[in-house]
Each structure stands twice: as structure tokens, then as C-alpha cells.
Design a protein around this motif. Structure first.
Motif, PDB file in Angstrom:
ATOM      1  N   VAL A 144      27.603  23.470 -36.450  1.00 33.09           N
ATOM      2  CA  VAL A 144      27.126  23.861 -35.005  1.00 33.09           C
ATOM      3  C   VAL A 144      25.438  23.578 -34.859  1.00 33.09           C
ATOM      4  N   HIS A 145      25.203  22.991 -34.119  1.00 36.44           N
ATOM      5  CA  HIS A 145      23.710  22.399 -34.009  1.00 36.44           C
ATOM      6  C   HIS A 145      22.903  23.532 -33.609  1.00 36.44           C
ATOM      7  N   CYS A 146      21.581  23.527 -33.722  1.00 38.17           N
ATOM      8  CA  CYS A 146      20.680  24.495 -33.022  1.00 38.17           C
ATOM      9  C   CYS A 146      20.144  23.923 -31.695  1.00 38.17           C
ATOM     10  N   SER A 147      19.767  24.775 -30.797  1.00 36.29           N
ATOM     11  CA  SER A 147      19.108  23.939 -29.719  1.00 36.29           C
ATOM     12  C   SER A 147      17.701  24.491 -29.301  1.00 36.29           C
ATOM     13  N   THR A 148      17.272  25.615 -29.671  1.00 35.07           N
ATOM     14  CA  THR A 148      16.237  26.088 -29.370  1.00 35.07           C
ATOM     15  C   THR A 148      14.854  26.518 -30.593  1.00 35.07           C
ATOM     16  N   GLU A 167      15.367  18.345 -33.792  1.00 38.40           N
ATOM     17  CA  GLU A 167      15.809  17.295 -34.374  1.00 38.40           C
ATOM     18  C   GLU A 167      16.043  17.106 -35.860  1.00 38.40           C
ATOM     19  N   ARG A 168      14.900  17.672 -36.558  1.00 36.74           N
ATOM     20  CA  ARG A 168      15.181  17.673 -37.910  1.00 36.74           C
ATOM     21  C   ARG A 168      16.189  18.588 -38.290  1.00 36.74           C
ATOM     22  N   PHE A 169      16.130  19.819 -37.894  1.00 35.00           N
ATOM     23  CA  PHE A 169      17.168  20.934 -38.539  1.00 35.00           C
ATOM     24  C   PHE A 169      18.325  20.091 -38.250  1.00 35.00           C
TER      25      PHE A 169
END
Ligand code: ZN
Length: 287
Positions: A144-148, A167-169
Motif C-alpha cells: 500500500v503506497h503512501c500518498s501525502t 516517490e522515494r518512499f
């Protein structure tokens, strides 16, 4: 006091009969060709009309005082594929019979096993292909990617920096997903111990053996995530564990981490749920 973990890879651990793993049972059966391994015995193990005539025999006994018991073995070796042979009931009784067991040496039984199983080598090839697919399935991790990243950084970063960090995370998230679940659990223990932990302590926390921990560190090392601390023993402090795992830092030009620390996110102020991030790969907890 924590309960002591019994190490079944340690030959000094008292002999104890352990259940044969499903994967080993499958492999034994696949290689049996559905026949007793005894020379010229044609007993079918699973007849068409149903039933099960196979018995898993130990070449060297699972327990003390058993036939061909070998005290130099570990419990895991005793239940390992190489020490087991599938026989019909009659031949299993024969080799373990107290009167006659001495007639059947370990070497004889290994020869019988290998001669029989070699005939079905092709079945083994098919099986190992199945096993690989099975392993692939267990390493398929959902990210699950981060968005903020607002939870982590607040309004500390300007918009451009923040987008770069997101983007890096997410690249780091995808990279972590290439490690197995067990390796990520170990990595998480290391991070939570301020990026450095003794191998024995890591084995205790993860409920495994030191050898298993070393295998996982090897996996993490190939992925540039963690490694055995290379500091020479004579440069360690008196209280330091001799074998320690450490996270790899950014100084090694790791293309995934881009040289910026990732393991000490908690030092930025907000508490970080490392289990969610590293083990469950849910980077949205950082939003
Ligand atoms: Zn037989």
C-alpha cells in the motif's frame, strides 16, 4: 523469565520425535512411484480402490534406543528427507524389528532408498517446479503506497520536496516487497532495536534458530537492507554482542534509498509503526 527456545538444529538438544513436514511427505511420495522402496517389493502404497499402505520409516531412529539411532544428528536432520524412506508395513516392521534390525545397516537402507527413488527422478523434477510456484505465491506481497507523507513530515517540506519523498518512499516500499515475509520480520526487529541487534537476540525475538537468522540476513544483504556488522571483534565494546545484525545505512550509495536515512524515521518526532511499514508494507500509515 522468557521460555527457552528449543533448537532442533543443535545436536546437543535431546532427541525428540518431530512430525515430518508436509513438503517432505509429498516429496517422499512423489519419488516412491507409489511403491514400497524395498527391492522387488511391489506393494502399491495408494491402491486405486483407496486406503494407504505406505509408512514413513526412519533410517536412523527418531528417538534414543531406536534402531540405528545416531546421537550426532539433530532432530531436524532425523525428520529430514535424506533420513526417511517410504515402505510398506511389512518391510517397515522388518527393518525396525528388535531381533533383526541389526541386519539392516544405515548404509544398506540408504542404498535401498536411493536406488528406488532414482527410478522416479523425473517425478522429482516436476515436483520441484511445483514447489517453486508455491514459494512464489508466498512471497507475493501486497504493497500500500503512501500518498501525502503528512503524518511523517507534517508541513516541514515544501511541495516539491514532499512529492520527491513520496516517490522515494514508494520505491522503497516496492523494494521491501521483494523480500520474504520472514526476512522483513527480522529487518523490523533490527530497526526497532535502533538498527543493531545481536544474532542470538534476533533469533529469540523471531522464534527461530541462529542458522535461520543467518539465512535471512543473507537475503537482506543481497537486497542491501541489512548485514552482519563487519566491525572486528577487538574493536567492539565489552557489552556488545559478538555477532550483530545492522541495517545498511545510506552511505553505501544504495540506489533505492538514495543515501538518505530511512530507518530512523521516528527521530523526526512522530511515532512510526514500523510493523505496519516494514512487515505489512502499508506505507499509508505515514500519511
Ligand atoms: Zn514392501
Amino acid at each position: 523469565m522468557p521460555k527457552e527456545v528449543v533448537d532442533h538444529d543443535d545436536p546437543t538438544t535431546p532427541a525428540e520425535r518431530l512430525e515430518v513436514k508436509d513438503s517432505v511427505q509429498r516429496k517422499l511420495f512423489m519419488l516412491s512411484g507409489n511403491e514400497c522402496a524395498w527391492p522387488d517389493c511391489r506393494q502399491v502404497l495408494v491402491p486405486e480402490e483407496g486406503g494407504w499402505f505406505g509408512q514413513i520409516a526412519h533410517i536412523r531412529a527418531a528417538e534414543r534406543n531406536g534402531p540405528r539411532f545416531d546421537k550426532a544428528m539433530t532432530n531436524n536432520q532425523r525428520r529430514g528427507f535424506d533420513n526417511l524412506v517410504l515402505l510398506c508395513g511389512k518391510h517397515h516392521r522388518l527393518i525396525d524389528d528388535p531381533e533383526r534390525q541389526h541386519q539392516y545397516s544405515r548404509e544398506d537402507l540408504e542404498k535401498i532408498k536411493i536406488r528406488h527413488e532414482t527410478r522416479f527422478a523425473r517425478a522429482l523434477d516436476d515436483l520441484s517446479r511445483d514447489e517453486e510456484q508455491y514459494l512464489d505465491g508466498t512471497t507475493a506481497n501486497t504493497v500500500v503506497h503512501c500518498s501525502t507523507l503528512l503524518g511523517l513530515y507534517g508541513d516541514f517540506l515544501d511541495e516539491e520536496q514532499r512529492l520527491g519523498e513520496i516517490e522515494r518512499f514508494n520505491r522503497i516500499a516496492d523494494h521491501l516487497a521483494t523480500a520474504t515475509l520472514a526476512a522483513r520480520q527480522l529487518l523490523c526487529s533490527v530497526v526497532k532495536a535502533n538498527s543493531r541487534i545481536g544474532v542470538a537476540e534476533a533469533a529469540r525475538r523471531n522464534g527461530g534458530t541462529k542458522r535461520q537468522v543467518y539465512d535471512l540476513v543473507d537475503e537482506l544483504r543481497r537486497l542491501h537492507l541489512a548485514e552482519i556488522d563487519p566491525t572486528p571483534w577487538d574493536e567492539l565494546g565489552p557489552d556488545d554482542a559478538r555477532e550483530r545484525i545492522q541495517t545498511t545505512d545510506g552511505a553505501r550509495n544504495n540506489p533505492v534509498f538514495e543515501g538518505i536515512p530511512f530507518w530512523n524515521m521516528h527521530e523526526m518526532g512522530a511515532p512510526v509503526d514500523y510493523d505496519a511499514v516494514i512487515v505489512q508494507l502499508d506505507f499509508s500509515v505515514l500519511d
